[in-house]
Design a protein around this motif. Structure first.
Motif: not given
Length: 86
Positions: A18-27
């Motif tokens: 997972g992304c360390h900053r919590g980014h998700k597809v669509g952000d």
């Protein structure tokens, strides 16, 4: 010279972690007002491309003016696109 508005959007995830900053597809982020919300590692990669677009350049491999780049963390490997907002 007015600089164009730039939008950075996470369009794909290829890594296993997972992304360390919590980014998700669509952000999606406006470069001028929200760049502080983007992961610093991703912004480090994005900045030269943003400079190219902001000052009228294009990459030969991406003549439509949309540039894709990846997160430098191979375990995360988020794919972002940078585009000029009309």
């Amino acid at each position: 010279m007015n600089k164009p508005k730039i939008r950075i959007t996470l369009v794909e995830k290829k890594g296993t972690m997972g992304c360390h900053r919590g980014h998700k597809v669509g952000d999606s982020y406006d470069f001028d007002t929200e760049r502080g919300n983007l992961c610093p590692m991703a912004m480090h990669v994005a900045f030269p491309y943003i400079d190219i677009l902001r000052y009228g350049g294009k990459l030969p491999s991406q003549p439509d003016g949309v540039i894709k780049f990846s997160c430098p963390d191979v375990d995360v490997l988020n794919i972002f696109k940078i585009e000029i907002e009309e």
